[in-house]
Enzyme design. Structure first.
Site, mmCIF file in Angstrom:
data_model
loop_
_atom_site.group_PDB
_atom_site.id
_atom_site.type_symbol
_atom_site.label_atom_id
_atom_site.label_comp_id
_atom_site.label_asym_id
_atom_site.label_seq_id
_atom_site.Cartn_x
_atom_site.Cartn_y
_atom_site.Cartn_z
ATOM 1 N N HIS A 288 18.954 40.099 32.459
ATOM 2 C CA HIS A 288 19.690 38.520 31.854
ATOM 3 C C HIS A 288 18.399 39.465 30.361
ATOM 4 C CE1 HIS A 288 22.351 36.632 30.597
ATOM 5 N NE2 HIS A 288 21.739 35.417 29.427
ATOM 6 N N TYR A 323 18.517 34.370 19.735
ATOM 7 C CA TYR A 323 17.735 35.526 19.475
ATOM 8 C C TYR A 323 16.978 35.266 18.073
ATOM 9 C CZ TYR A 323 20.565 36.368 23.478
ATOM 10 O OH TYR A 323 20.991 36.644 24.791
#
Length: 342
Positions: A288, A323
């Site tokens: 991940h 992000y």
């Protein structure tokens, strides 16, 4: 069965009949109609059993007696015993999902959880490798023997179809394990797929002509994700020289295989990533973490946020927006380090 699962089952069996029936019908709805994963169904059912058990302690005997006061009391109790904000947010979501379903099916006369608010879950910024670190990790499988990784504490190696043994590699021939590892690393970073998605790929999911891979994501949603030339080379090498060396009659169509011929499982894949990262002296990283790194590097390279959302298979843009925070934090760090007026 884990201790938590045993506790949930015992509590479920102790509920009044009408409540047990509501739990079972809701679980069936999640699995069959909503097509939720087994993990999500278990989590939501566990939360619902906890809620109904609390309702019984407050004097309720049927689901129809639930009201907003009971729901808020339940969440307050969870907070008192130390539940994290993320857990409270998930439990509130489970209560709202159940309430909406129960109202539609006539179990509840009104959607009692509709006005229920939940705490905003604190979201830690994910660990992200620098681009050069990610490149070194992905290329490690092609430059050195596969690192020795600790055994799975459960005793499992791969999901094996039979009693096949690890392949014997003739001198001078490519090591199929390293070829497999290279494909795994290239796919995890090069496409940003989840580890479960990578392990679930079949050979037919690779479109060599267009260089895209067909991925079956959460909720059964299918998407096509492009990959680059390095990944294509790694896939070609694996299919030509690696996979045939480890495949057995029970391998089926799985793209990535364990050393005994079964489909590579996510637990083994996580150990592979951790092993290469440790061998290179990189920060501790998981599959991940490579997904986080891929998304961050795409945005830093100018990719559109919605394009990254599509690539990652996020149902909500909010899941992708974290992000952008990662990129901003990296920019702040670079500014603090380099600017004379920082």
């Amino acid at each position: 069965m884990t201790g938590g699962a045993r506790t949930t089952r015992a509590t479920h069996e102790a509920l009044p009949p009408a409540m047990r029936e509501a739990v079972d019908d809701f679980a069936d709805h999640l699995a069959r109609v909503r097509n939720r994963s087994a993990h999500t169904v278990r989590a939501y059912v566990g939360d619902l059993v906890s809620l109904l058990d609390h309702a019984v302690r407050m004097g309720c005997s049927e689901p129809s007696e639930l009201d907003l006061t009971v729901l808020r009391s339940w969440l307050a109790r969870q907070r008192t015993v130390g539940a994290a904000r993320t857990s409270l947010a998930r439990r509130a979501a489970a209560a709202r999902t159940f309430s909406a379903w129960a109202h539609r099916t006539g179990v509840l006369s009104t959607d009692v959880a509709a006005p229920l608010s939940s705490p905003r879950a604190h979201r830690d910024l994910p660990t992200v490798l620098r681009a050069d670190q990610a490149a070194a990790l992905v290329e490690a499988a092609g430059q050195s023997p596969a690192p020795v990784r600790p055994a799975d504490p459960t005793g499992s190696t791969d999901d094996t179809p039979g009693d096949a043994v690890p392949p014997t590699v003739p001198p001078g021939d490519p090591d199929p394990v390293r070829l497999r590892d290279r494909v795994l690393l290239e796919l995890l970073y090069g496409t940003g797929v989840r580890v479960s998605e990578a392990c679930g790929l079949d050979v037919a999911d690779i479109d060599h002509g267009r260089r895209v891979v067909r991925v079956l994501g959460k909720g059964g949603r299918e998407r096509s994700v492009p990959y680059g030339v390095p990944a294509q080379r790694a896939i070609d090498d694996w299919l030509r020289s690696g996979r045939p060396a480890v495949a057995v009659p029970g391998s089926g169509d799985a793209l990535l295989l364990g050393t005994r011929g079964g489909r590579l499982n996510p637990t083994t894949a996580r150990r592979i990533v951790a092993g290469y990262a440790e061998s290179l002296g990189l920060p501790r990283v998981s599959p991940h973490g490579l997904r986080h790194s891929a998304a961050t590097h795409l945005l830093e390279g100018g990719a559109d946020l919605r394009a990254v959302q599509e690539l990652l298979g996020h149902s909500s843009l909010g899941s992708t927006q974290i992000y952008t925070h990662v990129s901003v934090e990296r920019l702040r760090a670079a500014y603090r380090q380099a600017h004379p007026r920082a």
